[in-house]
Design an enzyme around this catalytic site. Structure first.
Site, PDB file in Angstrom:
ATOM      1  N   LYS A   1       0.866  -1.206  -0.053  1.00 23.28           N
ATOM      2  CA  LYS A   1      -0.060  -0.004  -0.213  1.00 23.28           C
ATOM      3  C   LYS A   1       0.767   1.195   0.082  1.00 23.28           C
ATOM      4  O   LYS A   1       0.618   2.167  -0.788  1.00 23.28           O
ATOM      5  CB  LYS A   1      -0.925   0.001   1.352  1.00 23.28           C
ATOM      6  CG  LYS A   1      -1.575   1.358   1.354  1.00 23.28           C
ATOM      7  CD  LYS A   1      -2.364   1.177   2.681  1.00 23.28           C
ATOM      8  CE  LYS A   1      -1.773   1.494   4.130  1.00 23.28           C
ATOM      9  NZ  LYS A   1      -1.408   2.981   4.278  1.00 23.28           N
ATOM     10  N   ASN A   2       1.762   1.273   1.025  1.00 24.94           N
ATOM     11  CA  ASN A   2       2.760   2.701   1.107  1.00 24.94           C
ATOM     12  C   ASN A   2       3.775   2.871  -0.132  1.00 24.94           C
ATOM     13  O   ASN A   2       4.301   3.947  -0.136  1.00 24.94           O
ATOM     14  CB  ASN A   2       3.291   2.380   2.362  1.00 24.94           C
ATOM     15  CG  ASN A   2       2.492   2.702   3.390  1.00 24.94           C
ATOM     16  OD1 ASN A   2       1.210   2.987   3.300  1.00 24.94           O
ATOM     17  ND2 ASN A   2       3.156   2.601   4.839  1.00 24.94           N
TER      18      ASN A   2
ATOM     19  N   CYS B   1      -4.907  12.422  12.780  1.00 23.81           N
ATOM     20  CA  CYS B   1      -5.843  11.606  12.683  1.00 23.81           C
ATOM     21  C   CYS B   1      -5.351  10.654  13.622  1.00 23.81           C
ATOM     22  O   CYS B   1      -4.979  10.859  14.723  1.00 23.81           O
ATOM     23  CB  CYS B   1      -4.856  10.652  11.532  1.00 23.81           C
ATOM     24  SG  CYS B   1      -3.557   9.917  11.853  1.00 23.81           S
TER      25      CYS B   1
ATOM     26  N   ARG C   1       0.108  14.502  13.522  1.00 24.56           N
ATOM     27  CA  ARG C   1       0.613  14.440  12.166  1.00 24.56           C
ATOM     28  C   ARG C   1       0.991  15.587  11.303  1.00 24.56           C
ATOM     29  O   ARG C   1       0.116  15.760  10.138  1.00 24.56           O
ATOM     30  CB  ARG C   1       0.046  13.165  11.259  1.00 24.56           C
ATOM     31  CG  ARG C   1       0.066  11.645  12.046  1.00 24.56           C
ATOM     32  CD  ARG C   1      -0.652  10.696  11.126  1.00 24.56           C
ATOM     33  NE  ARG C   1       0.236  10.088  10.228  1.00 24.56           N
ATOM     34  CZ  ARG C   1       0.078   9.147   9.721  1.00 24.56           C
ATOM     35  NH1 ARG C   1      -1.073   8.293   9.994  1.00 24.56           N
ATOM     36  NH2 ARG C   1       0.920   8.736   8.809  1.00 24.56           N
TER      37      ARG C   1
ATOM     38  N   ASP D   1       4.638   0.518  12.158  1.00 27.53           N
ATOM     39  CA  ASP D   1       3.334  -0.121  11.586  1.00 27.53           C
ATOM     40  C   ASP D   1       3.138  -1.629  12.204  1.00 27.53           C
ATOM     41  O   ASP D   1       2.209  -2.153  11.830  1.00 27.53           O
ATOM     42  CB  ASP D   1       3.175  -0.062  10.188  1.00 27.53           C
ATOM     43  CG  ASP D   1       3.208   1.216   9.538  1.00 27.53           C
ATOM     44  OD1 ASP D   1       2.742   2.147  10.313  1.00 27.53           O
ATOM     45  OD2 ASP D   1       3.065   1.592   8.262  1.00 27.53           O
TER      46      ASP D   1
ATOM     47  N   ARG E   1      -8.463  -0.682   5.118  1.00 29.00           N
ATOM     48  CA  ARG E   1      -7.750   0.306   4.513  1.00 29.00           C
ATOM     49  C   ARG E   1      -6.402  -0.291   3.899  1.00 29.00           C
ATOM     50  O   ARG E   1      -5.677   0.455   3.200  1.00 29.00           O
ATOM     51  CB  ARG E   1      -7.516   1.487   5.496  1.00 29.00           C
ATOM     52  CG  ARG E   1      -8.621   2.316   5.568  1.00 29.00           C
ATOM     53  CD  ARG E   1      -8.000   3.497   6.746  1.00 29.00           C
ATOM     54  NE  ARG E   1      -6.772   3.837   6.406  1.00 29.00           N
ATOM     55  CZ  ARG E   1      -5.545   4.285   7.240  1.00 29.00           C
ATOM     56  NH1 ARG E   1      -6.007   4.253   8.472  1.00 29.00           N
ATOM     57  NH2 ARG E   1      -4.650   4.500   6.677  1.00 29.00           N
TER      58      ARG E   1
HETATM   59  C1  UD1 Z   1       4.395   6.873   6.446  1.00 31.19           C
HETATM   60  C2  UD1 Z   1       3.595   5.573   6.165  1.00 31.19           C
HETATM   61  C3  UD1 Z   1       3.005   4.817   7.559  1.00 31.19           C
HETATM   62  C4  UD1 Z   1       3.910   4.763   8.492  1.00 31.19           C
HETATM   63  C5  UD1 Z   1       5.150   6.180   8.506  1.00 31.19           C
HETATM   64  C6  UD1 Z   1       6.333   5.684   9.533  1.00 31.19           C
HETATM   65  C7  UD1 Z   1       2.549   5.888   4.075  1.00 31.19           C
HETATM   66  C8  UD1 Z   1       1.315   6.140   3.257  1.00 31.19           C
HETATM   67  N1  UD1 Z   1       2.288   5.902   5.449  1.00 31.19           N
HETATM   68  O1  UD1 Z   1       3.588   7.764   6.927  1.00 31.19           O
HETATM   69  O2  UD1 Z   1       2.331   3.764   7.315  1.00 31.19           O
HETATM   70  O3  UD1 Z   1       3.699   4.362   9.908  1.00 31.19           O
HETATM   71  O4  UD1 Z   1       5.477   6.603   7.312  1.00 31.19           O
HETATM   72  O5  UD1 Z   1       6.889   4.689   8.986  1.00 31.19           O
HETATM   73  O6  UD1 Z   1       3.844   5.936   3.510  1.00 31.19           O
HETATM   74  N2  UD1 Z   1       6.125  14.362  10.758  1.00 31.19           N
HETATM   75  C9  UD1 Z   1       6.103  15.878  10.993  1.00 31.19           C
HETATM   76  N3  UD1 Z   1       6.175  16.810  10.203  1.00 31.19           N
HETATM   77  C10 UD1 Z   1       6.095  16.448   8.874  1.00 31.19           C
HETATM   78  C11 UD1 Z   1       6.047  14.912   8.611  1.00 31.19           C
HETATM   79  C12 UD1 Z   1       5.786  14.102   9.537  1.00 31.19           C
HETATM   80  O7  UD1 Z   1       6.369  16.161  12.265  1.00 31.19           O
HETATM   81  O8  UD1 Z   1       5.834  17.217   8.089  1.00 31.19           O
HETATM   82  C13 UD1 Z   1       6.059  13.259  11.858  1.00 31.19           C
HETATM   83  C14 UD1 Z   1       5.056  12.862  12.209  1.00 31.19           C
HETATM   84  O9  UD1 Z   1       4.026  13.477  12.886  1.00 31.19           O
HETATM   85  C15 UD1 Z   1       5.460  11.340  12.743  1.00 31.19           C
HETATM   86  C16 UD1 Z   1       6.542  11.104  12.272  1.00 31.19           C
HETATM   87  O10 UD1 Z   1       7.105  12.477  11.662  1.00 31.19           O
HETATM   88  O11 UD1 Z   1       5.364  11.579  14.155  1.00 31.19           O
HETATM   89  C17 UD1 Z   1       6.873  10.224  10.925  1.00 31.19           C
HETATM   90  O12 UD1 Z   1       5.815  10.662  10.144  1.00 31.19           O
HETATM   91  P1  UD1 Z   1       6.295  10.166   8.331  1.00 31.19           P
HETATM   92  O13 UD1 Z   1       7.622   9.353   8.279  1.00 31.19           O
HETATM   93  O14 UD1 Z   1       6.100  11.466   7.520  1.00 31.19           O
HETATM   94  O15 UD1 Z   1       5.072   9.096   8.418  1.00 31.19           O
HETATM   95  P2  UD1 Z   1       3.952   9.162   6.831  1.00 31.19           P
HETATM   96  O16 UD1 Z   1       4.787   9.618   5.675  1.00 31.19           O
HETATM   97  O17 UD1 Z   1       2.827  10.153   7.529  1.00 31.19           O
END
Ligand code: UD1
Length: 418
Positions: free
Chosen positions: A22-23, A116, A121, A303, A395
């Site tokens: 999915k990711n 969420c 996030r 995850d 999902r």
């Molecule tokens: C992706 C995955 C999700 C997985 C996560 C961590 C997808 C669709 N989802 O989510 O399944 O759990 O990686 O491996 O690929 N953060 C900030 N600011 C930002 C972006 C992120 O503070 O602009 C923080 C988030 O709140 C979180 C952490 O960074 O605490 C990790 O987030 P991130 O690596 O961005 O995860 P996703 O890309 O949302």
């Protein structure tokens, strides 16, 4: 809302193949917007999040046809760069449409994705990255407007290796003029898959899988054909399902090297693991508690924290699980406690005292991976469990109950009659 009915205490045995990730699929679908043409994707999982992304691309003007696990995306007619609020709310991952839309149309408007189930996030890292390569981003009244007359390569230094922000930055930079270098990039395998797809389109991206990614901008990209990588999180979940039921399960069609942190923990717990070139086999062993910190790749994946926690509830002794990635990712704990688990949460740490066995109960899936964790607990529990809110599980797990039944599990879906 559909429910799962699970009769526990059945040892799972046999082989199971995982679906496409999915990711990896979500960013690759987003990246298809970078060109005008017909993209063909194979091994696309049939999941609710993928259907939402499909709906968004269609609203933007794409024409999409699905033939089982192949998806054909015609982006010739894409003419909008605005994502409706209701769909942004449905799936936070739609935030990485910002990069490709900005790359192709030099503008994008979307509503703020907000929080969420697993924490607030924020998207500050996404915005910072786009600004570094020449975008002007205005946030007002819950909307984000990004525009750029000219995207130019630049140096992006992430404070934290965010997966989504790394992918967004890559997708925006491929059509920028000049060279972009991303430092402290996320190293998740799905980013390597995105790089492979972008390069098939004619992009010049190097270094995915390391913490430095270099992108040499090109003027135009062409449509491409790509096969999505296997889902390492689904693979890990099936390994844990085999382990929690004291079974003997082979998970096939995977890239074992992407699961080394998981294999390592399973061995430390006491399970027997065999590794082949495209499979991992797990067999029962005497299970003891372990300590785990979730970390960015190649550390233990957040995850799989919830499914692992289910397993540790019946391992001998104590375990300490620290969730370092997301703030609010212990929602499965209350539900597991209803099934007889002994867990105490203190901030970002869960302390688990192993019990002899779990008992079936009526529980509710609070989010995707926590839902997966409850299914695993129910498979091991004495008696019958009922898991509500299966839509969360849908999902990210394709036909979970069907796949588990093929391993001998006694799990059925009760459809909600509308
Ligand atoms: C992706 C995955 C999700 C997985 C996560 C961590 C997808 C669709 N989802 O989510 O399944 O759990 O990686 O491996 O690929 N953060 C900030 N600011 C930002 C972006 C992120 O503070 O602009 C923080 C988030 O709140 C979180 C952490 O960074 O605490 C990790 O987030 P991130 O690596 O961005 O995860 P996703 O890309 O949302």
């Amino acid at each position: 809302m559909d429910r799962f009915i699970v009769q526990g205490e059945v040892q799972l045995c046999g082989s199971i193949a995982v679906s496409g990730a999915k990711n990896a699929t979500l960013p690759v679908m987003a990246a298809s917007l970078l060109c005008s043409g017909i993209t063909v994707l194979h091994n696309v999982p049939n999941l609710r999040d993928i259907r939402i992304m499909q709906e968004i691309l269609t609203l933007l003007g794409a024409k999409i046809v699905r033939q089982q696990h192949t998806m054909i995306i015609d982006t010739t007619g894409v003419n909008k760069a605005e994502i409706p609020e209701n769909l942004m709310r449905e799936m936070r991952a739609s935030v990485f449409l910002m990069g490709p839309l900005l790359g192709r149309f030099r503008k994008v408007k979307l509503s703020y994705p907000g929080g969420c189930a697993i924490g607030p996030r924020p998207i500050n890292l996404h915005i910072k990255a786009l600004e570094k390569i020449g975008a002007t981003v205005i946030e007002s009244y819950g909307y984000i407007d990004a525009v750029s007359t000219k995207l130019t390569g630049g140096k992006i230094q992430f404070d934290f290796p965010s997966v989504g922000a790394t992918e967004n930055a890559m997708m925006a930079a491929v059509l920028a003029s000049g060279v972009t270098v991303i430092h402290n990039a996320a190293r998740e395998p799905e980013i390597i898959d995105l790089q492979a797809f972008l390069n098939k389109m004619g992009a010049k991206v190097y270094g995915a899988g390391t913490d430095t990614i270099r992108i040499e901008g090109v003027n135009k990209l062409n449509a491409a054909e790509h096969t999505i990588m296997p889902d390492r999180i689904e693979a890990g979940t099936f390994l844990l399902a085999g382990a929690i039921t004291s079974g003997d399960v082979v998970v096939e069609g995977i890239l074992p090297e992407y699961l080394f942190s998981v294999i390592d923990k399973l061995q430390e717990i006491g399970l027997q693991i065999d590794i082949g070139y495209n499979y991992i086999r797990v067999r029962a062993g005497e299970m003891r508690g372990v300590d785990v910190n979730t970390l960015p790749y190649p550390g233990f994946p957040t995850d799989l924290q919830a499914p692992l926690l289910s397993l540790l509830t019946i391992a001998k002794g104590s375990s300490i699980i620290t969730e370092t990635i997301f703030e609010n990712r212990f929602k499965h704990v209350d539900e597991l406690t209803r099934m007889g688990a002994r867990i105490k949460v203190e901030g970002r740490t869960a302390i688990v005292r192993g019990v002899n066995g779990l008992t079936g109960a009526i529980v509710s899936a609070p989010d995707l991976r926590a839902g997966g964790a409850l299914v695993l607990a129910a498979l091991a529990a004495k008696g019958t469990s009922e898991i509500e809110h299966v839509s969360h599980i849908d999902r990210g797990y394709e036909q979970l109950e069907v796949k588990l039944r093929s391993l001998g599990a006694n799990i059925y879906r009760l459809k909600q009659v509308t």
